[in-house]
Design a protein around this motif. Structure first.
Motif, short mmCIF file in Angstrom:
data_model
loop_
_atom_site.label_atom_id
_atom_site.label_comp_id
_atom_site.label_asym_id
_atom_site.label_seq_id
_atom_site.Cartn_x
_atom_site.Cartn_y
_atom_site.Cartn_z
N SER A 92 36.90 86.12 12.13
CA SER A 92 36.79 86.41 13.37
C SER A 92 35.79 85.19 14.03
CB SER A 92 35.66 87.62 13.53
OG SER A 92 36.33 88.85 13.17
N THR A 93 34.80 84.71 13.39
CA THR A 93 33.99 83.33 13.61
C THR A 93 35.09 82.36 14.31
OG1 THR A 93 32.68 84.15 12.15
CG2 THR A 93 32.22 82.11 13.14
N TYR B 232 25.71 79.53 10.44
CA TYR B 232 24.75 80.70 11.14
C TYR B 232 23.47 80.22 10.71
CZ TYR B 232 28.27 83.51 13.17
OH TYR B 232 29.32 84.09 14.19
N GLU C 207 41.52 91.59 15.05
CA GLU C 207 41.94 92.94 14.51
C GLU C 207 42.12 93.87 15.53
OE1 GLU C 207 40.17 93.89 10.89
OE2 GLU C 207 39.14 91.93 10.55
#
Ligand SMILES: Nc1ncnc2c1ncn2[C@@H]1O[C@H](COP(=O)(O)OP(=O)(O)OP(=O)(O)O)[C@@H](O)[C@H]1O
Ligand SMILES: [Mg+2]
Lengths: 374, 258
Positions: B57-58, B27, B178
């Motif tokens: 998550s990424t 990022y 999640e």
């Protein structure tokens, strides 16, 4: 206490019959008590309001209705009959107020256009309309029909567009502006949030330029300067130019209103749409815009109401809209000194239209609201 | 329950569903994912855990291109993820995703939420799409809510709708980010039950979750991530009973004894 709390209890059902509510908690009297005389401040406001109404309303009613005159040949005649408003001028010139200098024998074409317009509007506003799909197709081709009805052609007698005037002109400019600026504004709003830098920059520049300039200047550009930009010899209808300018002007405002709505949509909505494999335009049309536009309704309608009233500015570039007709009629020597009646009459015309828009917007908000929130 | 854990084991094929080879992501200047190598076979169920901000998550969002990786390869269903829009579209059609915050469409009914993608992406006739949707809504046990709006459902019900919505596309791979961590405790189990039954049906699943009971019950492998790296990878029993690295031990002790 602990003893009774742990005791098992049971009650016979039906021991509590339905009773009427205590006096003054429901019904109109309760409403009055609660809303008008609920607190000292409330009482004071109510009394002051009633007093103000007492001061204004009787006088207004006397002027507008009880002491008013509708049949008279000149201002002097009016005055001789009664002291109130003289509606004779708008009444005599009613056709001109509505149609401007549009040829008398062709007024039916404008009327027919108006009727067809309402028929075209109905399926758009009313989403349970029977045969809505087919009906909407008609709504889509209505602009073409309207164009030929108003301007002529296709075997019908042609009318110079500068003859179009009166309230019809305001409605034509207003409706065209509204219908054309909504999609254009949405596109601009999407463009302003686009990932593509060129698209984004162009949209930002367009929006900021148009917003930064008064509508009157744009109208002047339309009426005079456009000739410098266009290749020599092109003639380009004045009303068409006005329509384009009004559309561009309000689309910039719509774009900003819609952008506000777009920003309120959580990123997760678009991610979910992406993850399901929807394409950009699909996610915009099916997911993002329905939600964003719903939020933007008050702002959009606000812009439309403003646009509709701004159509009176065309007087300045020499078109005779309803206000223009009003001013022209005032210069008639028989009727001099009657501005109130003419302007009140115009105000009523506009108020009816704008208020309807506002009411529809409220209705739409309420309707779209149900079910979405807990 | 032990038979539940044993039975799906047999459904794993040699066919590769997802492969990540030397995958990196940044990022801006921040190196989020570092040299991720992971192969998931068809029918495998992987649980990914790790501390907050570790890049879980990424990583799974890279699989359906919600995030773009900058180095290395990701191959999903034999299609390599590149800038090719057609590949991305094809992969998204085969990969379903369930989010922490459900991301249901609030302006559409439950049924419309479920039929949207089949109708517009798979070009299924509306009636067929509705039939399929009702089938899946029954599977997640909320067919009676079909005509309600998401805002009228409880969190657990919303998440089950979200799962049904993904399943309506008939995906070959399901990603869960999640899915239970935004839910009240009493609703977690209803969602996990659905996920367990999905696992039993042989779906390839990648779940980011801290529900260790779920991991024990259905996972073939547990992956532990920290600081953008895969630190440890093991069968669930081994992973929980016998963690290898110190970081895993610390993490497990934190989540198991809170
Ligand atoms: N759009 C972004 N821009 C910059 N940094 C980001 C962005 N999204 C995530 N990050 C950073 O990347 C790191 C990994 O984020 P990620 O969401 O993958 O973590 P996670 O393991 O899922 O954590 P959690 O358990 O809290 O969900 C975090 O440090 C986060 O701050
Ligand atoms: Mg996360």
């Amino acid at each position: 206490m602990t003893d009774t709390a742990t005791q098992p209890r049971s009650y016979e059902p039906g021991n509590h019959p339905d009773l009427p509510p205590p006096l003054l908690t429901s019904g109109p009297l309760a409403w009055v008590k609660h809303n008008l005389f609920g607190s000292p401040l409330n009482i004071a406001l109510t009394v002051i309001s009633l007093y103000l109404l007492y001061l204004i309303v009787p006088g207004l009613l006397n002027w507008a209705i009880f002491d008013a005159v509708i049949n008279a040949g000149s201002r002097e005649e009016c005055k001789a009959i009664a002291a109130g408003a003289c509606w004779a001028l708008p009444a005599i010139r009613f056709d001109q107020f509505l149609y401007g200098f549009y040829p008398d024998h062709l007024h039916w074409r404008i009327n027919l256009t108006a009727v067809l317009f309402f028929l075209a509007l109905l399926p758009v506003l009313w989403d349970n309309a029977p045969f809505r799909k087919q009906w909407l197709i008609y709504s889509c081709i209505f602009p073409v029909i309207a164009f030929f009805l108003v301007v002529g052609g296709l075997g019908m007698e042609e009318v110079e567009t500068t003859k179009i005037g009166g309230f019809a002109l305001n409605v034509i400019i207003g409706v065209t502006g509204i219908v054309a600026s909504l999609p254009l504004g949405i596109l601009l709003a999407l463009g302003r949030r686009s990932q593509m830098p060129i698209v984004r920059t162009l949209c930002v520049m367009f929006i900021e330029f148009i917003r930064g300039v008064p509508l009157i200047t744009l109208l002047f550009v339309a009426s005079t300067m456009l000739n410098y930009f266009l290749p020599p010899g092109t003639t380009f209808d004045l009303i068409l130019r006005v329509l384009i300018m009004v559309t561009l002007f309000s689309s910039a405002y719509i774009a900003e209103v819609v952008r506000g709505g777009l920003q309120a949509i959580p990123k997760g909505q678009l991610e979910a749409a992406d993850a399901m494999g929807l394409r950009y335009w699909q996610s915009m049309r099916l997911i993002v815009l329905p939600q964003a536009l719903k939020i933007s309704i008050p702002g959009i309608v606000n812009t439309f109401v403003g646009l509709f009233k701004d159509t009176t500015l065309v007087v300045i570039i020499g078109l005779t809209d309803v206000l223009g007709v009003g001013r022209a009629s005032l210069s008639d020597s028989k009727w001099q000194g009657l501005p109130e009646e003419v302007y009140v009459f115009t105000a009523i015309l506009f108020f009816v239209c704008c208020f309807s828009m506002a009411r529809y917007s409220t209705y739409l908000e309420k309707k779209l609201h149900t079910g979405h929130k807990r | 329950m032990s038979e539940v854990a044993a039975a799906p084991q047999m459904q794993i094929s040699d066919e590769v569903a997802i492969q990540m080879i030397g995958m990196h992501k940044w990022y801006g200047e921040f190196h989020v994912l570092k040299d991720i190598n992971l192969t998931v076979n068809r029918g495998e169920r992987i649980v990914i855990c790790g501390p907050s901000g570790s890049g879980k998550s990424t990583m799974i969002r890279c699989i359906n291109r919600l995030e773009e990786h900058q180095k290395g390869k990701i191959i999903v269903d034999n299609i390599e993820l590149t800038h090719d829009v057609k590949n991305i579209a094809e992969i998204r059609r085969e990969v379903g995703m369930v989010f922490q915050h459900f991301n249901l469409f609030p302006h559409l009914t439950v049924l419309e939420n479920c039929t949207l993608a089949p109708i517009w992406v798979r070009k299924m006739p509306k009636k067929d799409a509705e039939e399929v949707a009702m089938e899946y809504l029954e599977r997640v046990k909320i067919p009676e809510q079909a005509d309600k709006y998401p805002g009228q459902l409880s969190g657990g019900q919303q998440q089950r709708v979200a799962i049904a919505r993904s399943l309506c596309m008939n995906p070959r791979i399901m990603l869960f980010d999640e899915p239970t961590s935004a839910l009240d405790p009493e609703m977690i189990s209803e969602v996990l039950d659905v996920m367990v039954s999905l696992a039993e049906s042989g779906m390839t699943m990648l779940c980011v979750t801290h529900e260790m009971g779920f991991a024990r019950k259905v996972a073939n492998r547990v992956i532990f991530m920290d600081g953008g790296e895969i630190i440890e990878e093991n069968e669930p029993e081994e992973f929980f009973n016998n963690p290898q690295s110190a970081r895993t031990q610390l993490f497990l002790s934190q989540i198991l004894h809170h």
